[in-house]
Design an enzyme around this catalytic site. Structure first.
Site, PDB file in Angstrom:
ATOM      1  N   ASP A  33      19.296  39.980  31.392  1.00  0.00           N
ATOM      2  CA  ASP A  33      19.873  40.297  32.698  1.00  0.00           C
ATOM      3  C   ASP A  33      19.018  39.717  33.824  1.00  0.00           C
ATOM      4  O   ASP A  33      17.941  40.243  34.122  1.00  0.00           O
ATOM      5  CB  ASP A  33      19.980  41.820  32.831  1.00  0.00           C
ATOM      6  CG  ASP A  33      20.614  42.268  34.131  1.00  0.00           C
ATOM      7  OD1 ASP A  33      21.168  41.414  34.857  1.00  0.00           O
ATOM      8  OD2 ASP A  33      20.558  43.478  34.429  1.00  0.00           O
TER       9      ASP A  33
ATOM     10  N   ASP B 200      23.466  36.608  38.777  1.00  0.00           N
ATOM     11  CA  ASP B 200      23.234  37.808  37.963  1.00  0.00           C
ATOM     12  C   ASP B 200      23.973  37.709  36.628  1.00  0.00           C
ATOM     13  O   ASP B 200      25.172  37.968  36.547  1.00  0.00           O
ATOM     14  CB  ASP B 200      23.720  39.027  38.762  1.00  0.00           C
ATOM     15  CG  ASP B 200      23.507  40.338  38.024  1.00  0.00           C
ATOM     16  OD1 ASP B 200      22.970  40.323  36.904  1.00  0.00           O
ATOM     17  OD2 ASP B 200      23.877  41.390  38.579  1.00  0.00           O
TER      18      ASP B 200
END
Length: 395
Positions: free
Chosen positions: A105, A283
């Protein structure tokens, strides 16, 4: 190799509305928690907008039913889980090492996996500190807020953590003691954050920063996200995956890096600017894309036949057969988003309208979250050395 998890379409091609609302809540609440961490870690040195938390209505929740570059870095193959919802890979923790499946992530900065004391963690692998000779408990706090409103605390340890053959001897990590019903069904056991320490809830260096400091690898990693052949390259880029130059852009806050956030973006519809001058957070832990309600409305106003069909959740539809092109630019190349990705599926079985991948969310003034819908169109390069994010054309 990275693996991909989940799908936003039913088998009949209809958009999974409930799942999309859940994914939005995960992204918004993660972003909110990161900003709270930033405010705690930096304090009065920074002005921080804190968005409101987002809870999924009970009727939509799962509980109501019964995600300057160098070559020759180390590579981790990623698995595409659930048809472009999430990419996962393996990380080894402890002595002897246990392999956990984690979501890599770029929108968070902490490593966490379930604790062996967790009784609500489904079939996930768990971390048993007493079984690892390298485990050392730490005084830091860690907690997670889930989309159903529940909260889980975690015990923080330092541990040996290895990814793609690169081991860190004292990596801070958390072992959480509770998971929501939604996360129990996730193929990932936990999350490995690849952003910066300033948004770490533990306020400790994330894995990649430690890898650069301890192993001497270059402060660069590259990501290719795809249904097959997805790869995370640590310590450089993989030139076999992209072609041409890497267009690099300086972070918005290079002196106090937080997110992989770059400024001066424009959204282009059919080559014309619909919105300009905004910041973007790249992201990999977010599936779709989110922006302010005004910016989203401007984008869809430029796509003929678009409609706002769910104002409560900031969702718009586009004609399923639209010929419009959607792209993002930071002053150089126009990086096109494939309509196969921007079109997420029909809003109803016999509808000629399809869900658009850009939605409205409370993410602060002039900031967009760009998730996998964008990243699947480019090779992404993240540099802690130069404080840049770069893009190159996929081969």
């Amino acid at each position: 190799m990275l693996q991909k998890n989940g799908s936003l379409k039913h088998s009949n091609g209809v958009f999974r509305h409930r799942k999309a609302v859940q994914m939005k809540a995960i992204s918004v609440n993660k972003y909110r928690q990161n900003l709270l961490n930033l405010k705690h870690n930096i304090g009065s040195a920074v002005q921080v907008f804190i968005p409101r938390p987002m809870n999924v209505p009970e009727y939509l929740s799962d509980s109501n039913k019964h995600h300057h570059p160098r070559q020759a870095g180390s590579g981790a193959h990623l698995t595409d889980q659930f048809d472009n919802l999430e990419w996962t890979g393996y990380v080894k923790i402890g002595t002897p090492p246990t392999s956990f499946v984690v979501n890599f992530d770029t929108g968070s900065a902490d490593l966490w996996v379930p604790s062996s004391t967790c009784t609500t963690c489904g079939k996930h692998l768990t971390y048993n500190a007493s079984a690892s000779s390298s485990s050392e408990i730490k005084p830091n706090d860690f907690s997670i807020n889930f989309i159903d409103g529940s909260n889980a605390t975690g015990i923080v340890y330092s541990e040996i953590v290895s990814l793609a053959g690169i081991s860190i001897n004292s990596q801070y990590m958390a072992a959480v003691t509770q998971e929501s019903g939604e996360f129990q069904a996730d193929p990932a056991d936990g999350i490995l954050g690849l952003a910066f320490q300033n948004i770490s809830q533990m306020n400790e260096p994330p894995y990649f920063q430690n890898a650069v400091a301890e192993s001497g690898i270059a402060g660069v990693f590259g990501m290719k996200l795809s249904t097959s052949g997805a790869v995370l390259t640590i310590g450089g880029t993989n030139a076999s995956l992209y072609t041409g130059p890497i267009e690099a852009h300086r972070l918005s806050t290079p002196d106090t890096p937080r997110f992989w956030q770059i400024p001066n973006a424009s959204a282009l519809i059919n080559g014309d600017a619909a919105v300009t001058g905004f910041d973007t957070i790249i992201d990999s832990g977010t599936t779709l894309m989110y922006a302010t309600a005004d910016a989203v409305a401007q984008v869809y106003a430029a796509i003929p036949g678009s409609e706002q069909y769910d104002p409560d959740n900031g969702m718009y539809s586009i004609p399923c057969n639209t010929s419009a092109t959607v792209a993002l630019s930071w002053g150089g190349e126009a990086w096109n988003i494939s309509m196969d990705l921007f079109n997420v599926g029909k809003i109803e079985v016999n509808s000629t309208q399809c869900h658009g991948a850009l939605g409205a969310a409370d993410v602060g003034n002039n900031t967009w979250l760009l998730g996998d819908t964008f990243m699947m169109n480019v090779y992404s390069v993240f540099s802690t050395e130069n404080k840049t994010v770069g893009f190159a054309k996929l081969k």
